[in-house]
Motif scaffolding. Structure first.
Motif, PDB file in Angstrom:
ATOM      1  N   LEU A 107       4.597  10.129   9.336  1.00 23.30           N
ATOM      2  CA  LEU A 107       4.818   9.142   8.272  1.00 23.30           C
ATOM      3  C   LEU A 107       6.298   9.098   7.897  1.00 23.30           C
ATOM      4  O   LEU A 107       6.861   8.024   7.709  1.00 23.30           O
ATOM      5  N   SER A 108       6.926  10.279   7.810  1.00 27.36           N
ATOM      6  CA  SER A 108       8.330  10.249   7.378  1.00 27.36           C
ATOM      7  C   SER A 108       9.191   9.650   8.480  1.00 27.36           C
ATOM      8  O   SER A 108      10.204   9.002   8.202  1.00 27.36           O
ATOM      9  N   ARG A 109       8.780   9.794   9.744  1.00 29.15           N
ATOM     10  CA  ARG A 109       9.522   9.135  10.837  1.00 29.15           C
ATOM     11  C   ARG A 109       9.409   7.614  10.682  1.00 29.15           C
ATOM     12  O   ARG A 109      10.395   6.899  10.736  1.00 29.15           O
ATOM     13  N   ARG A 110       8.182   7.153  10.421  1.00 35.35           N
ATOM     14  CA  ARG A 110       7.974   5.705  10.304  1.00 35.35           C
ATOM     15  C   ARG A 110       8.667   5.102   9.083  1.00 35.35           C
ATOM     16  O   ARG A 110       9.077   3.955   9.096  1.00 35.35           O
ATOM     17  N   LEU A 111       8.749   5.890   8.007  1.00 33.48           N
ATOM     18  CA  LEU A 111       9.246   5.327   6.739  1.00 33.48           C
ATOM     19  C   LEU A 111      10.687   5.690   6.434  1.00 33.48           C
ATOM     20  O   LEU A 111      11.145   5.510   5.305  1.00 33.48           O
ATOM     21  N   ARG A 112      11.397   6.219   7.448  1.00 29.66           N
ATOM     22  CA  ARG A 112      12.737   6.753   7.136  1.00 29.66           C
ATOM     23  C   ARG A 112      13.698   5.690   6.594  1.00 29.66           C
ATOM     24  O   ARG A 112      14.629   6.003   5.888  1.00 29.66           O
ATOM     25  N   HIS A 113      13.472   4.401   6.944  1.00 32.98           N
ATOM     26  CA  HIS A 113      14.387   3.360   6.437  1.00 32.98           C
ATOM     27  C   HIS A 113      13.777   2.548   5.299  1.00 32.98           C
ATOM     28  O   HIS A 113      14.346   1.549   4.881  1.00 32.98           O
ATOM     29  N   ASP A 114      12.600   2.963   4.819  1.00 28.78           N
ATOM     30  CA  ASP A 114      11.901   2.168   3.804  1.00 28.78           C
ATOM     31  C   ASP A 114      12.591   2.246   2.442  1.00 28.78           C
ATOM     32  O   ASP A 114      12.962   3.314   1.982  1.00 28.78           O
ATOM     33  N   ARG A 115      12.771   1.079   1.826  1.00 26.14           N
ATOM     34  CA  ARG A 115      13.370   1.046   0.480  1.00 26.14           C
ATOM     35  C   ARG A 115      12.421   0.383  -0.515  1.00 26.14           C
ATOM     36  O   ARG A 115      12.799   0.110  -1.647  1.00 26.14           O
ATOM     37  N   THR A 116      11.202   0.090  -0.084  1.00 26.61           N
ATOM     38  CA  THR A 116      10.308  -0.693  -0.954  1.00 26.61           C
ATOM     39  C   THR A 116       9.327   0.170  -1.739  1.00 26.61           C
ATOM     40  O   THR A 116       8.794  -0.267  -2.743  1.00 26.61           O
ATOM     41  N   ARG A 117       9.061   1.379  -1.253  1.00 30.80           N
ATOM     42  CA  ARG A 117       8.008   2.173  -1.894  1.00 30.80           C
ATOM     43  C   ARG A 117       8.610   3.048  -3.002  1.00 30.80           C
ATOM     44  O   ARG A 117       9.365   3.983  -2.712  1.00 30.80           O
ATOM     45  N   PRO A 118       8.238   2.747  -4.250  1.00 32.46           N
ATOM     46  CA  PRO A 118       8.891   3.428  -5.382  1.00 32.46           C
ATOM     47  C   PRO A 118       8.771   4.947  -5.328  1.00 32.46           C
ATOM     48  O   PRO A 118       9.713   5.654  -5.668  1.00 32.46           O
ATOM     49  N   LEU A 119       7.639   5.462  -4.860  1.00 36.53           N
ATOM     50  CA  LEU A 119       7.442   6.916  -4.893  1.00 36.53           C
ATOM     51  C   LEU A 119       8.273   7.655  -3.847  1.00 36.53           C
ATOM     52  O   LEU A 119       8.400   8.870  -3.900  1.00 36.53           O
ATOM     53  N   LEU A 120       8.831   6.888  -2.901  1.00 38.07           N
ATOM     54  CA  LEU A 120       9.601   7.543  -1.837  1.00 38.07           C
ATOM     55  C   LEU A 120      11.110   7.391  -2.014  1.00 38.07           C
ATOM     56  O   LEU A 120      11.883   7.826  -1.168  1.00 38.07           O
ATOM     57  N   GLN A 121      11.523   6.775  -3.133  1.00 45.91           N
ATOM     58  CA  GLN A 121      12.971   6.609  -3.379  1.00 45.91           C
ATOM     59  C   GLN A 121      13.507   7.865  -4.081  1.00 45.91           C
ATOM     60  O   GLN A 121      13.904   7.838  -5.237  1.00 45.91           O
ATOM     61  N   VAL A 122      13.468   8.983  -3.364  1.00 50.51           N
ATOM     62  CA  VAL A 122      13.903  10.277  -3.907  1.00 50.51           C
ATOM     63  C   VAL A 122      14.861  10.914  -2.907  1.00 50.51           C
ATOM     64  O   VAL A 122      14.997  10.423  -1.782  1.00 50.51           O
ATOM     65  N   ASP A 123      15.503  12.034  -3.302  1.00 50.28           N
ATOM     66  CA  ASP A 123      16.486  12.657  -2.413  1.00 50.28           C
ATOM     67  C   ASP A 123      15.869  13.132  -1.103  1.00 50.28           C
ATOM     68  O   ASP A 123      16.489  13.073  -0.053  1.00 50.28           O
ATOM     69  N   ASP A 124      14.641  13.662  -1.199  1.00 50.30           N
ATOM     70  CA  ASP A 124      14.009  14.215  -0.004  1.00 50.30           C
ATOM     71  C   ASP A 124      12.636  13.566   0.219  1.00 50.30           C
ATOM     72  O   ASP A 124      11.600  14.144  -0.125  1.00 50.30           O
ATOM     73  N   PRO A 125      12.631  12.363   0.816  1.00 53.54           N
ATOM     74  CA  PRO A 125      11.355  11.659   0.996  1.00 53.54           C
ATOM     75  C   PRO A 125      10.365  12.427   1.871  1.00 53.54           C
ATOM     76  O   PRO A 125       9.147  12.333   1.685  1.00 53.54           O
ATOM     77  N   GLN A 126      10.906  13.231   2.805  1.00 52.89           N
ATOM     78  CA  GLN A 126      10.004  13.984   3.689  1.00 52.89           C
ATOM     79  C   GLN A 126       9.196  15.012   2.886  1.00 52.89           C
ATOM     80  O   GLN A 126       7.980  15.142   3.052  1.00 52.89           O
ATOM     81  N   ALA A 127       9.895  15.725   1.973  1.00 57.75           N
ATOM     82  CA  ALA A 127       9.190  16.694   1.124  1.00 57.75           C
ATOM     83  C   ALA A 127       8.184  15.971   0.250  1.00 57.75           C
ATOM     84  O   ALA A 127       7.069  16.455   0.010  1.00 57.75           O
ATOM     85  N   ARG A 128       8.567  14.798  -0.221  1.00 57.46           N
ATOM     86  CA  ARG A 128       7.675  14.003  -1.077  1.00 57.46           C
ATOM     87  C   ARG A 128       6.393  13.625  -0.327  1.00 57.46           C
ATOM     88  O   ARG A 128       5.286  13.700  -0.870  1.00 57.46           O
ATOM     89  N   LEU A 129       6.564  13.240   0.947  1.00 60.14           N
ATOM     90  CA  LEU A 129       5.386  12.870   1.737  1.00 60.14           C
ATOM     91  C   LEU A 129       4.471  14.073   1.962  1.00 60.14           C
ATOM     92  O   LEU A 129       3.250  13.936   1.961  1.00 60.14           O
ATOM     93  N   HIS A 130       5.076  15.250   2.150  1.00 63.30           N
ATOM     94  CA  HIS A 130       4.255  16.461   2.286  1.00 63.30           C
ATOM     95  C   HIS A 130       3.460  16.709   1.007  1.00 63.30           C
ATOM     96  O   HIS A 130       2.290  17.055   1.054  1.00 63.30           O
ATOM     97  N   GLU A 131       4.131  16.540  -0.134  1.00 61.73           N
ATOM     98  CA  GLU A 131       3.427  16.734  -1.426  1.00 61.73           C
ATOM     99  C   GLU A 131       2.291  15.729  -1.573  1.00 61.73           C
ATOM    100  O   GLU A 131       1.187  16.074  -1.996  1.00 61.73           O
ATOM    101  N   LEU A 132       2.594  14.473  -1.248  1.00 61.92           N
ATOM    102  CA  LEU A 132       1.569  13.426  -1.388  1.00 61.92           C
ATOM    103  C   LEU A 132       0.387  13.734  -0.465  1.00 61.92           C
ATOM    104  O   LEU A 132      -0.774  13.569  -0.842  1.00 61.92           O
ATOM    105  N   PHE A 133       0.709  14.197   0.752  1.00 64.05           N
ATOM    106  CA  PHE A 133      -0.360  14.512   1.704  1.00 64.05           C
ATOM    107  C   PHE A 133      -1.245  15.633   1.142  1.00 64.05           C
ATOM    108  O   PHE A 133      -2.476  15.521   1.148  1.00 64.05           O
TER     109      PHE A 133
END
Ligand code: S3P
Length: 176
Positions: A107-133
């Motif tokens: 997921l973090s590979r696919r979303l690395r350039h995403d700017r639309t998802r509010p929950l992923l606009q953080v310093d470390d989106p990869q860590a965020r995705l792990h938390e969400l998972f």
């Protein structure tokens, strides 16, 4: 009965729902698009101005309506829809629910350039995705009737897998 797709952002819900709807010759409904129509602005902007709780209220109301629509549809949901018990119950009772399972790494590979998802606009989106998972995987599993992996395969392969699990056959070309 409606088919609903659930899963984390980037798991392919909208793309796969659209393709599945085409295959079955039934309608496709995208919860986030309907929410944005109702909000009159992008979800990200609404989050910034009104906060997540207010967004979740609207999401709940839209899901309630969507899952009661007569006829057959494939419904694509927002990744956080399972956070509320009422949504989980409505989905499970009113739809055949498919969880599109994908690893946080993919997921973090696919979303690395995403700017639309509010929950992923953080310093470390990869860590965020792990938390969400970690937080949501049990909720997706509790809600779903079927689990389908969407990591490597193509969209058509995932759609074929869903059709097989649901014991459905694609509509004949030219019919319906
Ligand atoms: C959210 C996912 C988004 C959208 C909103 C909140 C979430 O949908 O509903 O930004 O909580 O994971 P997608 O799963 O389509 O990105």
């Amino acid at each position: 009965m409606n088919i609903a797709l659930i899963g984390l952002p980037g798991s392919g819900k909208s793309t796969i729902a659209r393709q599945l709807g085409r295959c079955l010759k039934v309608g496709y409904l995208d919860s986030d698009s309907l929410i944005e129509k109702r909000l009159g602005c992008p979800i990200k902007k609404y989050f910034e101005q009104h906060g997540e709780a207010s967004f979740r209220d609207i999401e709940e109301a839209v899901l309630d309506e969507l899952t009661l629509r007569p006829g057959q549809h494939v419904v694509s949901t927002g990744g956080g829809v399972v956070l509320r018990l009422a949504n989980r119950q409505r989905l499970r009772q009113r739809c055949r629910v498919v969880y599109l399972l994908c690893t946080p790494q993919e997921l973090s590979r696919r979303l690395r350039h995403d700017r639309t998802r509010p929950l992923l606009q953080v310093d470390d989106p990869q860590a965020r995705l792990h938390e969400l998972f970690s937080a949501r995987d049990p909720l997706y599993r509790e809600t779903a009737h079927y689990v389908v992996e969407t990591g490597r395969p193509t969209v058509s392969a995932v759609v074929a897998d869903i059709l097989a699990q649901l014991n459905l056959v694609p509509a004949q070309p030219g019919r319906g």
